[in-house]
Design an enzyme around this catalytic site. Structure first.
Site, short mmCIF file in Angstrom:
data_model
loop_
_atom_site.label_atom_id
_atom_site.label_comp_id
_atom_site.label_asym_id
_atom_site.label_seq_id
_atom_site.Cartn_x
_atom_site.Cartn_y
_atom_site.Cartn_z
N PRO A 162 37.82 23.36 91.77
CA PRO A 162 38.03 24.79 91.49
C PRO A 162 39.18 25.33 92.33
O PRO A 162 39.29 25.00 93.51
CB PRO A 162 36.71 25.44 91.91
N GLU A 163 40.06 26.12 91.72
CA GLU A 163 41.15 26.73 92.47
C GLU A 163 40.73 28.13 92.91
O GLU A 163 39.63 28.59 92.59
CB GLU A 163 42.43 26.72 91.62
N LYS B 256 39.98 28.61 98.76
CA LYS B 256 38.85 27.92 98.12
C LYS B 256 37.55 28.07 98.90
O LYS B 256 36.57 27.38 98.64
CB LYS B 256 39.21 26.44 97.94
N ARG C 123 46.59 14.28 94.14
CA ARG C 123 46.32 14.77 92.78
C ARG C 123 47.52 14.46 91.89
O ARG C 123 48.65 14.38 92.38
CB ARG C 123 46.05 16.28 92.79
#
Ligand SMILES: [Zn+2]
Length: 275
Positions: free
Chosen positions: A2-3, A52, A263
């Site tokens: 989740p950002e 976050k 990522r």
């Protein structure tokens, strides 16, 4: 993962559901039993996010710090919970009032902190574009001294809080920036454009629950929100993210993909060529 916009929306929903109430806090799974006992039955003051990180404030300056990590979820459900809500899966923490129940599953962090410990968590984070009081200069001070690439720096939560992989890829593409540009080679004007764009785009993510970065859709969502309507997203919302091998919508060149800072980075090899 989740950002920041997901955490901001979650903080908003938790705040709306529980602020001013005194929820019962439990740990059906057991791993947060001690922490839950410390805050259960205290007034819920409010919920905020920074990047976050999610912070829930209870009475007597007790804070619950949550980080969802890669797979964590936190659901907030309204309903008549006069009978106890059923537990599904490994619920680390549950907040419950007669009107709402919120279940946290699979976080990497869920702990009770003192105000000093909360301050220490916040001090480690860069500015969050979703916060009106955020100072982009703090991020720039780190970026312009760094030999690391902008693709790495944008993901570093100590530089900038809340930006994750999707916003990283998309914002670099929107400004034709090569992801391999070193922070110290980035022009101040380029940094200003990136920051201002994140300040513009991330609230749309909070409002819609989706990351919207394709300009045509950005304009539509902004217009809908301006009219007080609920935006409808029917088309593709990203320009490069998860579009490896497809043609760039700006130049037709192939979208590339490579692992950067853990990522997969997506970018256009032609219009984001290093200058
Ligand atoms: Zn291109």
């Amino acid at each position: 993962m989740p950002e920041g916009h997901t955490l901001a929306a979650l903080a908003r929903d938790l705040h709306a559901a529980f602020a001013g109430t005194t929820p019962t806090v439990t740990s059906p799974q057991g791993r947060f039993a001690q922490g839950a006992a410390r805050v259960s039955g205290r007034p819920f003051v409010g919920a905020t996010s920074r990047g976050k990180h999610l912070l829930l404030e209870f009475g007597d300056e007790q804070w619950v710090h949550v980080h969802l990590g890669l797979i964590g979820t936190f659901t907030v459900d309204a309903g008549d919970w006069t009978a106890e809500a059923p537990v599904t899966g490994a619920v680390r923490m549950r907040l419950a009032t007669p009107e709402h129940v919120a279940d946290l599953r699979g976080p990497i962090v869920c702990s009770v902190l003192t105000p000093e410990e909360v301050a220490a968590v916040l001090a480690r984070l860069g500015p969050d574009p979703l916060r009106p009081d955020a100072d982009p200069e703090r991020a720039w001070q780190r970026i312009h001294r760094s030999g690391r690439s902008v693709a790495e720096l944008l993901m570093d939560q100590a530089v900038l809080a809340g930006v994750g992989n999707v916003y990283r890829c998309e914002v670099l593409w929107r400004h034709r920036l090569s992801p391999t540009t070193a922070g110290r080679d980035l022009r101040p004007a380029s940094w200003s454009l990136v920051w201002d764009d994140l300040v513009r785009l991330m609230p749309l993510g909070v409002a819609t629950g989706r990351i919207v970065t394709v300009e045509e859709q950005v304009l539509e969502v902004e217009a809908a929100l301006g009219r007080g309507e609920r935006p409808r997203l029917t088309r593709r919302t990203s320009s490069v993210y998860k579009r490896e091998g497809l043609p760039c919508e700006r130049c037709g060149s192939r979208i590339r993909a490579r692992l950067v800072a853990g990522r997969t980075l997506y970018w256009c090899g032609r219009c984001q060529r290093r200058r």
